[in-house]
Design an enzyme around this catalytic site. Structure first.
Site, PDB file in Angstrom:
ATOM      1  N   GLU A 182      45.301  44.818  46.409  1.00 23.50           N
ATOM      2  CA  GLU A 182      45.082  43.489  45.835  1.00 23.50           C
ATOM      3  C   GLU A 182      46.381  42.752  45.539  1.00 23.50           C
ATOM      4  O   GLU A 182      46.488  41.546  45.752  1.00 23.50           O
ATOM      5  CB  GLU A 182      44.236  43.581  44.562  1.00 23.50           C
ATOM      6  CG  GLU A 182      42.783  43.976  44.800  1.00 23.50           C
ATOM      7  CD  GLU A 182      42.042  43.006  45.708  1.00 23.50           C
ATOM      8  OE1 GLU A 182      42.475  41.839  45.850  1.00 23.50           O
ATOM      9  OE2 GLU A 182      41.027  43.422  46.289  1.00 23.50           O
ATOM     10  N   TYR A 226      41.700  36.947  38.858  1.00 21.15           N
ATOM     11  CA  TYR A 226      41.158  37.371  40.146  1.00 21.15           C
ATOM     12  C   TYR A 226      41.337  38.878  40.344  1.00 21.15           C
ATOM     13  O   TYR A 226      40.389  39.605  40.660  1.00 21.15           O
ATOM     14  CB  TYR A 226      41.805  36.624  41.329  1.00 21.15           C
ATOM     15  CG  TYR A 226      41.560  37.386  42.595  1.00 21.15           C
ATOM     16  CD1 TYR A 226      40.317  37.340  43.203  1.00 21.15           C
ATOM     17  CD2 TYR A 226      42.518  38.268  43.103  1.00 21.15           C
ATOM     18  CE1 TYR A 226      40.032  38.125  44.307  1.00 21.15           C
ATOM     19  CE2 TYR A 226      42.238  39.063  44.196  1.00 21.15           C
ATOM     20  CZ  TYR A 226      41.009  38.987  44.793  1.00 21.15           C
ATOM     21  OH  TYR A 226      40.707  39.781  45.856  1.00 21.15           O
ATOM     22  N   ASP A 230      38.750  33.755  44.482  1.00 23.27           N
ATOM     23  CA  ASP A 230      40.020  33.585  45.198  1.00 23.27           C
ATOM     24  C   ASP A 230      39.902  32.336  46.070  1.00 23.27           C
ATOM     25  O   ASP A 230      38.935  31.579  45.963  1.00 23.27           O
ATOM     26  CB  ASP A 230      40.325  34.836  46.037  1.00 23.27           C
ATOM     27  CG  ASP A 230      39.419  34.931  47.244  1.00 23.27           C
ATOM     28  OD1 ASP A 230      38.317  34.361  47.215  1.00 23.27           O
ATOM     29  OD2 ASP A 230      39.823  35.562  48.241  1.00 23.27           O
TER      30      ASP A 230
END
Length: 348
Positions: A33, A116, A134
DNA sequence: AATCCGGGGGG
DNA sequence: CCCCCAGGATT
């Protein structure tokens, strides 16, 4: 079937096989991520593989040196991600005994993890009910519901997050989140979305009102500054004088060369009579070589970079300068443009 | 609320 | 050339 259920069905048929989707390990998901923030999957993939190989666990990561992490991050950009990862890895090692947190509330406290990323790790690793928003999700929601609020305004962000929260599937939040993002990345693309094969087009406001190109709405782009970097190559054939950058400007804590920044592009003979240059090299600077000026484009800056080779050693050494053996240059974390210049000069 | 922080790819 | 990319931190 409703909107989100259709997207999940589409996802199950069309999803890409990505390595970080085959695990629920929070550390591995965190790695993916952070690397994928503002970064395309294809660009981040080799970095993900290299990081996971070098640091199989957060304990391995925590033991790394910052120079080593930045070197591994070289070329990917937004280097604060790498620096923050090391801080977080060390904190997880110390305060969580090497067990990476899985809950949103714990994750959001960590450096480099925002709304996020916390939602992504929590949902993918532990199926916590947290909706990710996102760039893909903004676009899908703006188009499907015909929302013209700017996605980068404070009210817009809150609105989109609220809608995403209302939509999320509480039975399988991980699958739901993956589907929303993959749909945006693969079908509901920024340009030329594949509306012709879209399973939800009849309910899509943007499609039915011919507004896909107008959505999502984003507020003004910041203006780009021009900067002029004049680097000095000081080498005796065995070593090169390098500079370790500070933590304020671009490329924090990475390596470049002694440099004088000017407000405009100066010809070499005007450059060498500047006080800043004389302070380094004395009254006489002999120019052996002057590379063509290269343009280097960043998001907020246009850099014009040149390198001047001189044989005279500096009369005054900056505390951030060090002589590096040429064979050790590949170990330093270098900004892309510096890497290119160095590579060309020394045939590395 | 604005600004900063990289580099690459597509149209 | 412009926009966007599995955003976040700082001021």
């Amino acid at each position: 079937m409703n909107f989100t259920h259709e997207l999940v069905q589409w996802y199950l048929v069309n999803k890409r096989d990505l390595p970080w989707r085959n695990t629920t390990d929070a550390y591995t998901i965190w790695l993916s991520e952070i690397i994928l923030q503002q970064t395309r999957v294809e660009q981040g993939m080799p970095y993900f593989n290299r990081f996971l190989e070098k640091y199989p666990t957060v304990t391995d990561f925590a033991a790394a040196h910052e120079d080593e992490v930045l070197k591994l991050w070289q070329g990917l950009g937004y280097y604060s991600r790498g620096r923050n990862m090391l801080k977080t890895a060390r904190l997880v090692q110390e305060q969580y005994h090497g067990v990476f947190p899985q809950s949103y509330e714990e994750l959001i406290k960590l450096k480099g993890i925002g709304e996020y990323t916390a939602a992504a790790i929590a949902s993918f690793s532990a199926n916590e009910v947290r909706a990710v928003v996102d760039g893909n999700v903004y676009r899908v929601l703006a188009r499907y519901y015909g929302i013209y609020d700017a996605i980068n305004s404070t009210t817009g962000k809150k609105l989109f997050q609220q809608i995403a929260n209302d939509l999320i599937n509480k039975k399988n939040p991980a699958l739901h989140n993956q589907a929303m993002m993959e749909f945006g990345a693969m079908l509901c693309k920024p340009k030329n979305p594949a509306c012709g094969i879209c399973p939800v087009r009849t309910g899509c406001v943007a499609f039915t009102t011919n507004a896909t190109t107008a959505l999502p709405v984003k507020l003004k782009t910041v203006k780009v500054k021009e900067r002029f970097f004049n680097y000095f190559l000081v080498t005796d054939g065995n070593t090169v004088l390098m500079n370790k950058r500070g933590d304020k400007d671009i490329w924090a804590n990475m390596y470049d060369l002694p440099m004088v920044e000017t407000a405009s592009l100066l010809p070499p003979h005007e450059l060498v009579i500047l006080p800043a240059v004389k302070a380094i090299f004395g009254p006489e600077v002999k120019i052996i070589e002057d590379t063509p000026v290269q343009k280097h484009i960043l998001t907020h800056q246009r850099l014009f970079v040149r390198m001047i080779k001189t044989d005279a050693p500096p009369v005054k050494l900056n505390e951030n300068w060090l002589y590096v053996p040429i064979e050790n240059l590949p170990e330093l974390a270098l900004p892309k443009i510096i890497f290119i210049l160095i590579k060309n000069i020394f045939n590395l």
